[in-house]
Design a protein around this motif. Structure first.
Motif, PDB file in Angstrom:
ATOM      1  N   ILE A 116      -2.930  -8.773  -8.207  1.00  0.00           N
ATOM      2  CA  ILE A 116      -2.598  -7.813  -7.168  1.00  0.00           C
ATOM      3  C   ILE A 116      -1.114  -7.921  -6.859  1.00  0.00           C
ATOM      4  O   ILE A 116      -0.626  -8.961  -6.435  1.00  0.00           O
ATOM      5  N   ALA A 117      -0.398  -6.853  -7.113  1.00  0.00           N
ATOM      6  CA  ALA A 117       0.996  -6.755  -6.685  1.00  0.00           C
ATOM      7  C   ALA A 117       1.002  -5.820  -5.492  1.00  0.00           C
ATOM      8  O   ALA A 117       0.607  -4.663  -5.604  1.00  0.00           O
ATOM      9  N   LEU A 118       1.378  -6.305  -4.343  1.00  0.00           N
ATOM     10  CA  LEU A 118       1.266  -5.512  -3.133  1.00  0.00           C
ATOM     11  C   LEU A 118       2.019  -4.203  -3.278  1.00  0.00           C
ATOM     12  O   LEU A 118       3.101  -4.149  -3.849  1.00  0.00           O
ATOM     13  N   ALA A 119       1.417  -3.146  -2.750  1.00  0.00           N
ATOM     14  CA  ALA A 119       2.050  -1.837  -2.809  1.00  0.00           C
ATOM     15  C   ALA A 119       3.393  -1.872  -2.112  1.00  0.00           C
ATOM     16  O   ALA A 119       3.590  -2.639  -1.179  1.00  0.00           O
ATOM     17  N   THR A 120       4.327  -1.054  -2.572  1.00  0.00           N
ATOM     18  CA  THR A 120       5.598  -0.987  -1.871  1.00  0.00           C
ATOM     19  C   THR A 120       5.313  -0.596  -0.442  1.00  0.00           C
ATOM     20  O   THR A 120       4.514   0.296  -0.180  1.00  0.00           O
ATOM     21  N   PRO A 121       5.944  -1.262   0.536  1.00  0.00           N
ATOM     22  CA  PRO A 121       5.568  -1.101   1.918  1.00  0.00           C
ATOM     23  C   PRO A 121       5.599   0.328   2.430  1.00  0.00           C
ATOM     24  O   PRO A 121       4.922   0.643   3.383  1.00  0.00           O
ATOM     25  N   ARG A 122       6.372   1.225   1.817  1.00  0.00           N
ATOM     26  CA  ARG A 122       6.420   2.580   2.338  1.00  0.00           C
ATOM     27  C   ARG A 122       5.181   3.380   1.940  1.00  0.00           C
ATOM     28  O   ARG A 122       4.932   4.453   2.463  1.00  0.00           O
ATOM     29  N   ASN A 123       4.405   2.894   0.940  1.00  0.00           N
ATOM     30  CA  ASN A 123       3.219   3.619   0.520  1.00  0.00           C
ATOM     31  C   ASN A 123       2.082   3.379   1.504  1.00  0.00           C
ATOM     32  O   ASN A 123       1.978   2.326   2.112  1.00  0.00           O
ATOM     33  N   SER A 124       1.197   4.370   1.597  1.00  0.00           N
ATOM     34  CA  SER A 124       0.062   4.253   2.507  1.00  0.00           C
ATOM     35  C   SER A 124      -0.995   3.341   1.909  1.00  0.00           C
ATOM     36  O   SER A 124      -1.404   3.504   0.767  1.00  0.00           O
ATOM     37  N   ILE A 125      -1.423   2.371   2.682  1.00  0.00           N
ATOM     38  CA  ILE A 125      -2.511   1.484   2.312  1.00  0.00           C
ATOM     39  C   ILE A 125      -3.581   1.693   3.369  1.00  0.00           C
ATOM     40  O   ILE A 125      -3.388   1.345   4.534  1.00  0.00           O
ATOM     41  N   LEU A 126      -4.698   2.298   2.994  1.00  0.00           N
ATOM     42  CA  LEU A 126      -5.694   2.715   3.977  1.00  0.00           C
ATOM     43  C   LEU A 126      -6.159   1.577   4.866  1.00  0.00           C
ATOM     44  O   LEU A 126      -6.324   1.755   6.073  1.00  0.00           O
ATOM     45  N   ALA A 127      -6.397   0.407   4.274  1.00  0.00           N
ATOM     46  CA  ALA A 127      -6.883  -0.715   5.071  1.00  0.00           C
ATOM     47  C   ALA A 127      -5.867  -1.103   6.146  1.00  0.00           C
ATOM     48  O   ALA A 127      -6.240  -1.399   7.286  1.00  0.00           O
ATOM     49  N   LEU A 128      -4.580  -1.085   5.793  1.00  0.00           N
ATOM     50  CA  LEU A 128      -3.557  -1.430   6.769  1.00  0.00           C
ATOM     51  C   LEU A 128      -3.358  -0.295   7.773  1.00  0.00           C
ATOM     52  O   LEU A 128      -3.051  -0.540   8.949  1.00  0.00           O
ATOM     53  N   ASP A 129      -3.515   0.948   7.321  1.00  0.00           N
ATOM     54  CA  ASP A 129      -3.489   2.072   8.258  1.00  0.00           C
ATOM     55  C   ASP A 129      -4.610   1.921   9.286  1.00  0.00           C
ATOM     56  O   ASP A 129      -4.425   2.192  10.479  1.00  0.00           O
ATOM     57  N   LEU A 130      -5.775   1.500   8.822  1.00  0.00           N
ATOM     58  CA  LEU A 130      -6.910   1.283   9.721  1.00  0.00           C
ATOM     59  C   LEU A 130      -6.604   0.187  10.732  1.00  0.00           C
ATOM     60  O   LEU A 130      -6.880   0.334  11.933  1.00  0.00           O
ATOM     61  N   VAL A 131      -6.032  -0.910  10.251  1.00  0.00           N
ATOM     62  CA  VAL A 131      -5.681  -2.009  11.151  1.00  0.00           C
ATOM     63  C   VAL A 131      -4.667  -1.554  12.185  1.00  0.00           C
ATOM     64  O   VAL A 131      -4.787  -1.854  13.380  1.00  0.00           O
ATOM     65  N   ARG A 132      -3.649  -0.804  11.742  1.00  0.00           N
ATOM     66  CA  ARG A 132      -2.616  -0.337  12.663  1.00  0.00           C
ATOM     67  C   ARG A 132      -3.206   0.600  13.715  1.00  0.00           C
ATOM     68  O   ARG A 132      -2.921   0.468  14.909  1.00  0.00           O
ATOM     69  N   GLY A 133      -4.042   1.545  13.278  1.00  0.00           N
ATOM     70  CA  GLY A 133      -4.661   2.461  14.227  1.00  0.00           C
ATOM     71  C   GLY A 133      -5.567   1.739  15.197  1.00  0.00           C
ATOM     72  O   GLY A 133      -5.555   2.012  16.409  1.00  0.00           O
ATOM     73  N   PHE A 134      -6.363   0.795  14.682  1.00  0.00           N
ATOM     74  CA  PHE A 134      -7.274   0.043  15.543  1.00  0.00           C
ATOM     75  C   PHE A 134      -6.502  -0.804  16.542  1.00  0.00           C
ATOM     76  O   PHE A 134      -6.914  -0.932  17.705  1.00  0.00           O
ATOM     77  N   ALA A 135      -5.384  -1.390  16.119  1.00  0.00           N
ATOM     78  CA  ALA A 135      -4.589  -2.214  17.024  1.00  0.00           C
ATOM     79  C   ALA A 135      -4.060  -1.384  18.196  1.00  0.00           C
ATOM     80  O   ALA A 135      -4.081  -1.827  19.351  1.00  0.00           O
ATOM     81  N   ALA A 136      -3.582  -0.169  17.902  1.00  0.00           N
ATOM     82  CA  ALA A 136      -3.089   0.700  18.972  1.00  0.00           C
ATOM     83  C   ALA A 136      -4.214   1.081  19.925  1.00  0.00           C
ATOM     84  O   ALA A 136      -4.036   1.107  21.157  1.00  0.00           O
ATOM     85  N   ILE A 137      -5.393   1.384  19.369  1.00  0.00           N
ATOM     86  CA  ILE A 137      -6.543   1.743  20.207  1.00  0.00           C
ATOM     87  C   ILE A 137      -6.971   0.557  21.058  1.00  0.00           C
ATOM     88  O   ILE A 137      -7.321   0.705  22.237  1.00  0.00           O
ATOM     89  N   GLU A 138      -6.915  -0.648  20.497  1.00  0.00           N
ATOM     90  CA  GLU A 138      -7.290  -1.846  21.259  1.00  0.00           C
ATOM     91  C   GLU A 138      -6.361  -2.070  22.447  1.00  0.00           C
ATOM     92  O   GLU A 138      -6.811  -2.396  23.549  1.00  0.00           O
ATOM     93  N   VAL A 139      -5.057  -1.869  22.236  1.00  0.00           N
ATOM     94  CA  VAL A 139      -4.113  -1.997  23.346  1.00  0.00           C
ATOM     95  C   VAL A 139      -4.434  -0.960  24.416  1.00  0.00           C
ATOM     96  O   VAL A 139      -4.452  -1.267  25.624  1.00  0.00           O
TER      97      VAL A 139
END
Length: 370
Positions: free
Chosen positions: A4-27
């Motif tokens: 696994i070579a991590l995707a370039t950070p500017r690309n969308s990674i659904l799992a990380l998008d989910l984490v980011r969205g969930f984190a905002a909702i949790e706050v």
């Protein structure tokens, strides 16, 4: 075994998008629940059930969600910066325009909205110096965070993460003078006041973006990482101040926070795996949408909630009226965040591109930020 070579950070990674969205909702949920009901221990005895206790516990993780934001920011922004440095393509002008527009275009109107709600709804005037200080990340350093927008405390860290990382990168290019050293000195003074531990967490994220590991190892590492996150969450919550239970200090807050952040970093390689993102693909549009508006939601939900709490005051019991009020507040915050995103945050890429075109500097890049 697949590497696994991590995707370039500017690309969308659904799992990380989910984490980011969930984190905002949790706050958001942390602030909404706190403004809608009294603390758990003040509820009627008959309502202190295990289900209600679980709900109250799950809506007090706002601080931990911010830690995840810091790591994600390091992964997305810091990881991209390191990659560009290694490829010999880093430009301080590009970086400054990218980061400045990404933060300031939503942050300035969010501060204006907060000041307006404080003045118009609560007759609480905010001084110009305090407002400007919040725009430039000096809250917690020279001025207080704006009233009724507590999440802005983390924007001070975020802004100075960017300043420090950009200045260090500029020095590595060998094309800069004393300005970069002055920026590092000023950032060091800022973090001496704010606290430097979170710089380390942001750096964890940036370094994680450079990782390479076999898929099998990534999955095993993820399990260990999630266990670390769980232990950190438990330790931090047990040690946190509460009117409803006696504190049990298993770890210091700093150690609990470190476990959470390191554990999340250890989980990222697996979250970037194809199997995770393929599993999330059916919900991809919803996940991307929540992720897109997450920054706007983070910036404006607290003043909107404060306003709504005037109309729908805090309740001392859980009943249909208070539950309805909670969902009305949640829907209003989400709708307001979407409108705010349309008006301001969504325009940041176009503004960035226009600035670069007018200055003939590089090209605009859409780099995720939290």
């Amino acid at each position: 075994m697949k590497v696994i070579a991590l995707a370039t950070p500017r690309n969308s990674i659904l799992a990380l998008d989910l984490v980011r969205g969930f984190a905002a909702i949790e706050v958001m949920l942390t602030h909404l629940r706190g403004g809608n009901w009294v603390e758990f221990g003040a509820l009627p005895t008959s309502q202190r059930t295990s289900v209600v206790e679980l709900f109250f516990l799950s809506t007090r993780l706002g601080h931990e969600a911010v830690l995840i934001f810091f790591v994600l920011s390091g992964f997305l922004v810091g990881g991209n910066l390191i990659s560009r440095l290694r490829a010999g393509r880093f430009s301080i002008a590009d970086y400054a325009i990218d980061r400045g527009t990404r933060i300031l275009i939503p942050l300035v109107p969010a501060c204006v909205l907060t000041v307006s709600i404080n003045l118009g709804i609560f007759s609480d005037a905010v001084g110009a110096l305090q407002a400007v200080g919040n725009v430039f990340g000096l809250n917690g350093v020279l001025v207080d965070t704006l009233p009724r927008n507590a999440p802005l405390w983390s924007l001070a860290y975020e802004i100075w993460f960017y300043v420090l990382a950009g200045a260090v990168a500029a020095i590595f290019t060998g094309k800069t003078g004393p300005l970069a050293l002055m920026a590092i000195l000023f950032a060091a003074l800022v973090f001496a006041k704010l606290g430097a531990l979170y710089v380390l967490f942001w750096s964890f994220g940036a370094l994680t973006a450079q990782m390479r590991c076999h898929s099998t190892l990534a999955r095993r590492q993820c399990l260990v990482g999630l266990a670390m996150v769980a232990l950190g969450l438990i330790a931090y919550q047990l040690g946190a101040t509460s009117k409803s239970f006696s504190n049990i200090v298993l770890l210091s807050p700093a150690h609990a926070e470190t476990l959470i952040c390191l554990g999340f970093c250890a989980s990222i390689p697996a979250l970037d795996g194809n199997w995770v993102n393929q599993a999330l693909a059916p919900a991809g549009n919803v996940i991307r949408f929540i992720s897109q508006i997450s920054f706007s939601l983070y910036l404006i939900h607290d003043p909107i909630n404060a306003w709504l709490c005037v109309l729908l005051p805090k309740s001392d019991k859980i009943d249909p009226v208070s539950i309805g009020a909670f969902f009305v507040k949640m829907a209003a915050c989400l709708l307001a965040a979407y409108v705010f995103w349309l008006l301001f945050e969504r325009t940041s890429f176009a503004v960035r591109r226009a600035i670069k075109a007018s200055l003939r500097v590089g090209h605009a890049e859409e780099i995720g930020a939290v």
